[in-house]
Write a protein that holds these residues in place. Structure first.
Motif, mmCIF file in Angstrom:
data_model
loop_
_atom_site.group_PDB
_atom_site.id
_atom_site.type_symbol
_atom_site.label_atom_id
_atom_site.label_comp_id
_atom_site.label_asym_id
_atom_site.label_seq_id
_atom_site.Cartn_x
_atom_site.Cartn_y
_atom_site.Cartn_z
ATOM 1 N N THR A 127 0.828 -1.202 0.000
ATOM 2 C CA THR A 127 0.000 0.000 0.000
ATOM 3 C C THR A 127 0.863 1.253 0.000
ATOM 4 O OG1 THR A 127 -1.637 -1.207 1.307
ATOM 5 C CG2 THR A 127 -1.901 1.179 1.159
ATOM 6 N N THR A 128 0.532 2.169 -0.900
ATOM 7 C CA THR A 128 1.220 3.452 -0.977
ATOM 8 C C THR A 128 0.190 4.577 -0.934
ATOM 9 O OG1 THR A 128 3.009 2.536 -2.316
ATOM 10 C CG2 THR A 128 2.738 4.925 -2.356
ATOM 11 N N VAL A 129 0.433 5.578 -0.107
ATOM 12 C CA VAL A 129 -0.444 6.747 -0.015
ATOM 13 C C VAL A 129 0.374 7.978 -0.370
ATOM 14 C CG1 VAL A 129 -1.920 8.143 1.485
ATOM 15 C CG2 VAL A 129 -1.842 5.656 1.772
ATOM 16 N N VAL A 130 -0.149 8.773 -1.304
ATOM 17 C CA VAL A 130 0.480 10.040 -1.683
ATOM 18 C C VAL A 130 -0.526 11.139 -1.355
ATOM 19 C CG1 VAL A 130 1.531 11.395 -3.525
ATOM 20 C CG2 VAL A 130 1.763 8.902 -3.527
ATOM 21 N N ALA A 131 -0.154 12.040 -0.454
ATOM 22 C CA ALA A 131 -1.113 12.999 0.094
ATOM 23 C C ALA A 131 -0.656 14.434 -0.105
ATOM 24 C CB ALA A 131 -1.332 12.726 1.579
ATOM 25 N N GLY A 155 3.806 -0.794 7.710
ATOM 26 C CA GLY A 155 3.679 -1.372 6.377
ATOM 27 C C GLY A 155 3.022 -0.481 5.343
ATOM 28 N N ILE A 156 2.633 0.749 5.710
ATOM 29 C CA ILE A 156 1.995 1.675 4.762
ATOM 30 C C ILE A 156 3.013 2.740 4.368
ATOM 31 C CG2 ILE A 156 0.069 3.218 4.332
ATOM 32 C CD1 ILE A 156 -0.747 0.338 4.906
ATOM 33 N N ARG A 157 3.288 2.850 3.063
ATOM 34 C CA ARG A 157 4.206 3.876 2.579
ATOM 35 C C ARG A 157 3.437 5.181 2.389
ATOM 36 N NH1 ARG A 157 5.693 -0.921 0.006
ATOM 37 N NH2 ARG A 157 7.887 -1.467 0.270
ATOM 38 N N LEU A 158 3.911 6.250 3.008
ATOM 39 C CA LEU A 158 3.244 7.547 2.924
ATOM 40 C C LEU A 158 4.230 8.595 2.449
ATOM 41 C CD1 LEU A 158 0.910 9.518 3.433
ATOM 42 C CD2 LEU A 158 1.595 9.604 5.836
ATOM 43 N N HIS A 159 3.981 9.132 1.262
ATOM 44 C CA HIS A 159 4.713 10.287 0.759
ATOM 45 C C HIS A 159 3.719 11.443 0.671
ATOM 46 C CE1 HIS A 159 8.260 7.993 -0.501
ATOM 47 N NE2 HIS A 159 7.451 7.100 -1.023
ATOM 48 N N GLY A 160 4.164 12.641 0.971
ATOM 49 C CA GLY A 160 3.218 13.734 0.834
ATOM 50 C C GLY A 160 3.722 15.041 1.387
ATOM 51 N N ARG A 161 2.799 15.982 1.417
ATOM 52 C CA ARG A 161 3.093 17.331 1.882
ATOM 53 C C ARG A 161 1.886 17.836 2.657
ATOM 54 N NH1 ARG A 161 1.268 22.095 -0.414
ATOM 55 N NH2 ARG A 161 2.442 23.990 0.059
ATOM 56 N N VAL A 162 2.147 18.495 3.773
ATOM 57 C CA VAL A 162 1.075 19.139 4.526
ATOM 58 C C VAL A 162 1.497 20.581 4.775
ATOM 59 C CG1 VAL A 162 2.003 18.327 6.737
ATOM 60 C CG2 VAL A 162 -0.386 19.038 6.573
ATOM 61 N N ALA A 163 0.572 21.494 4.555
ATOM 62 C CA ALA A 163 0.851 22.923 4.698
ATOM 63 C C ALA A 163 -0.229 23.554 5.561
ATOM 64 C CB ALA A 163 0.886 23.599 3.328
ATOM 65 N N GLU A 202 9.938 20.723 -3.635
ATOM 66 C CA GLU A 202 10.643 21.934 -4.057
ATOM 67 C C GLU A 202 9.741 22.877 -4.849
ATOM 68 O OE1 GLU A 202 14.027 20.797 -6.275
ATOM 69 O OE2 GLU A 202 15.105 19.904 -4.576
ATOM 70 N N ARG A 203 8.769 22.301 -5.575
ATOM 71 C CA ARG A 203 7.969 23.099 -6.493
ATOM 72 C C ARG A 203 6.594 23.493 -5.949
ATOM 73 N NH1 ARG A 203 11.487 20.168 -9.165
ATOM 74 N NH2 ARG A 203 12.228 20.717 -11.250
ATOM 75 N N SER A 204 6.286 23.094 -4.725
ATOM 76 C CA SER A 204 4.929 23.320 -4.232
ATOM 77 C C SER A 204 4.833 24.311 -3.084
ATOM 78 C CB SER A 204 4.300 21.981 -3.800
ATOM 79 O OG SER A 204 5.116 21.308 -2.874
ATOM 80 N N GLY A 205 5.874 25.061 -2.821
ATOM 81 C CA GLY A 205 5.784 26.100 -1.816
ATOM 82 C C GLY A 205 5.987 25.591 -0.402
ATOM 83 N N PRO A 206 5.815 26.479 0.600
ATOM 84 C CA PRO A 206 6.073 26.108 1.992
ATOM 85 C C PRO A 206 5.181 24.973 2.445
ATOM 86 C CG PRO A 206 5.842 28.489 1.743
ATOM 87 C CD PRO A 206 5.390 27.873 0.449
ATOM 88 N N GLY A 207 5.743 24.129 3.282
ATOM 89 C CA GLY A 207 4.987 22.998 3.814
ATOM 90 C C GLY A 207 5.944 21.991 4.414
ATOM 91 N N GLU A 208 5.392 21.068 5.184
ATOM 92 C CA GLU A 208 6.177 20.011 5.806
ATOM 93 C C GLU A 208 6.052 18.730 4.989
ATOM 94 O OE1 GLU A 208 8.223 20.154 8.374
ATOM 95 O OE2 GLU A 208 7.846 22.297 8.633
ATOM 96 N N ALA A 209 7.167 18.020 4.845
ATOM 97 C CA ALA A 209 7.158 16.777 4.081
ATOM 98 C C ALA A 209 6.585 15.642 4.912
ATOM 99 C CB ALA A 209 8.570 16.425 3.631
ATOM 100 N N LEU A 210 5.784 14.825 4.258
ATOM 101 C CA LEU A 210 5.341 13.554 4.828
ATOM 102 C C LEU A 210 6.080 12.469 4.061
ATOM 103 C CD1 LEU A 210 1.468 14.112 5.060
ATOM 104 C CD2 LEU A 210 3.112 14.150 6.935
ATOM 105 N N ASP A 211 7.130 11.971 4.631
ATOM 106 C CA ASP A 211 7.925 10.935 3.960
ATOM 107 C C ASP A 211 8.105 9.800 4.950
ATOM 108 O OD1 ASP A 211 9.389 9.550 2.158
ATOM 109 O OD2 ASP A 211 11.179 10.801 2.276
ATOM 110 N N LEU A 212 6.985 9.127 5.252
ATOM 111 C CA LEU A 212 6.974 8.091 6.274
ATOM 112 C C LEU A 212 6.925 6.736 5.588
ATOM 113 C CD1 LEU A 212 4.343 9.870 8.503
ATOM 114 C CD2 LEU A 212 6.811 9.909 8.764
#
Length: 439
Positions: A127-131, A155-163, A202-212
């Motif tokens: 399972t992969t989640v991109v948020a 076991g859940i791959r989470l990539h994303g950005r939260v602002a 890099e291209r989406s402006g200020p925010g915190e990375a979700l790279d769990l």
């Protein structure tokens, strides 16, 4: 050798935000870009099914779609754009839906821990989640101290950005993080997800990375589920975007033992099906519910004789419902892996989650889980007169009487009537009373 089932993936494109002035992100604007990408790029498989949910209205409908996707045996990729808000009563994160407002969020939003619970039953590494998310002020402040609060479990791959959400009255944010993924994929390029994540940040402006993303078992570091391969995709899309009306467990080492099933649920109380005053959680550090998730789940018991039930119950009674669900889901996942879905151990943890939903004031969720537990026990060959079966049905009936949503009440009521015909229980007239209330 790659299993044939791993060659067919499922992609869920979920974009959700409140309608009107409460909208902090134009989540649905990214759906056309993602829908234009070949399904195989979304899942990393040669064959894929795509399900799109655009500005859904009802959390139960979203939960049903997610549950159906999670049941698919192949790789699952969830692309999520939306806004996270904290409900005013329990201070737990919810994905706001089209009808959500600050005062109704608890009933109209999708609790983040529901999402974690639905994904917890899947095979690890599939399972992969991109948020691409914005967060209200309260949640944003907490994320600064504990970025792992939005992890979806082992076991859940989470990539994303939260602002942080824009100030009220400002223009809604744009889901540029996810849009970058779509832009790259539409060129035909298929870089590893870890690279796409870094570029999109890099291209989406200020925010915190979700790279769990769990380090072990990540195939080639691309972040796609194990078994996924890049190939010429065949599009198999479920109906195009439709408007339709699932405590945060963090990655923890799987506990070694699974305690023997308890005779009743975590609270050890057996409510009768007649209407009684709704139990209220004790006052505790409810405002710190999300902050406490990491502490409790990281100390999940690992000793052979450790019993997690007291810690789960203490957290729930103190109002820290997210913590309680997080630990219960972690133990349930161990039971599923060791004993399978059709086992007394797995049913026990479903019952624990049902009682936690009761303590959290979620009667519809509790009723649904108790119905599922009763059906599971019958499926295991237990008699309709078995005390555990009767108890599960009685508790489902008890919670059904507290459901305020008429649509949800009728849906679960129909299921409960069918179950009551098989399991009438020891209180005479329970089925007749249920049918009278159903009208």
């Amino acid at each position: 050798m790659v299993n044939d089932l791993d060659m067919v993936g499922t992609a869920v494109l979920l974009a959700a935000a409140p309608a009107g002035r409460g909208r902090a992100v134009d989540a649905a604007s990214v759906l056309p870009a993602l829908a234009a990408v070949s399904p195989g790029a979304l899942t990393g498989t040669p064959l894929a099914t795509v399900v799109e949910l655009a500005d859904p209205l009802d959390p139960q409908t979203v939960l049903t779609r997610l549950r159906s996707a999670a049941a698919a045996p192949g790789p699952l990729a969830l692309y999520l754009a939306g806004q996270l808000q904290v409900d005013r009563r329990q201070h737990l994160p919810h994905l706001a839906l089209a009808r959500s407002t600050p005062t109704t969020l608890r009933y109209t939003g999708l609790p983040w821990h529901w999402l974690a619970a639905e994904l917890a039953v899947r095979r690890a590494g599939t399972t992969t989640v991109v948020a691409d998310l914005v967060a209200d002020a309260e949640l944003w402040a907490r994320l600064g101290a504990a970025p792992g609060l939005l992890s979806l479990g082992p076991g859940i791959r989470l990539h994303g950005r939260v602002a942080p959400a824009p100030r009220r009255g400002g223009a809604p944010a744009a889901p540029d993080y996810l849009r970058h993924y779509a832009t790259v994929w539409r060129t035909g390029a298929r870089p590893p997800l870890a690279h796409l994540h870094a570029e999109a940040m890099e291209r989406s402006g200020p925010g915190e990375a979700l790279d769990l993303t769990p380090g072990a078992g990540a195939p080639g570091g691309d972040g796609f589920p194990a078994g996924a391969v890049a190939s010429t995709p065949v599009r198999a899309v479920v109906p195009a975007p439709v408007a339709v009306r699932v405590a945060v467990p963090v990655a923890v080492p799987a506990p070694t033992p699974v305690p023997a099933p308890m005779p009743v649920s975590v609270s050890a109380s057996v409510p009768e099906p007649q209407r009684v005053p709704e139990p209220q959680p004790e006052h505790g550090r409810a405002t710190a519910a999300v902050d406490q998730v990491v502490r409790l789940t990281e100390t999940a018991p690992a000793a052979h004789d450790a019993d997690p039930h007291p810690a789960i119950l203490d957290a729930a009674r103190a109002g820290r419902h997210g913590e309680a669900v997080a630990v219960a889901v972690a133990w349930e996942q161990v039971a599923l892996r060791r004993f399978g879905a059709r086992s007394p151990e797995a049913v026990h943890w479903m019952e624990v989650r049902a009682d936690l939903a009761r303590l959290a004031g979620e009667p519809a969720r509790s009723c649904e889980l108790w119905i599922g537990a009763a059906r599971a026990r019958l499926g295991l060959g237990q008699s309709p007169q078995d005390p555990d079966v009767e108890g599960a049905v009685d508790r489902a009936h008890h919670q059904w009487e507290r459901i305020e949503d008429p649509v949800r009440g009728r849906e679960l009521g129909n299921a409960l009537v069918a179950l009551r015909r098989r399991v009438p229980g020891r209180r005479a007239g329970a089925l007749a009373a249920l049918q009278r209330r159903m009208g």
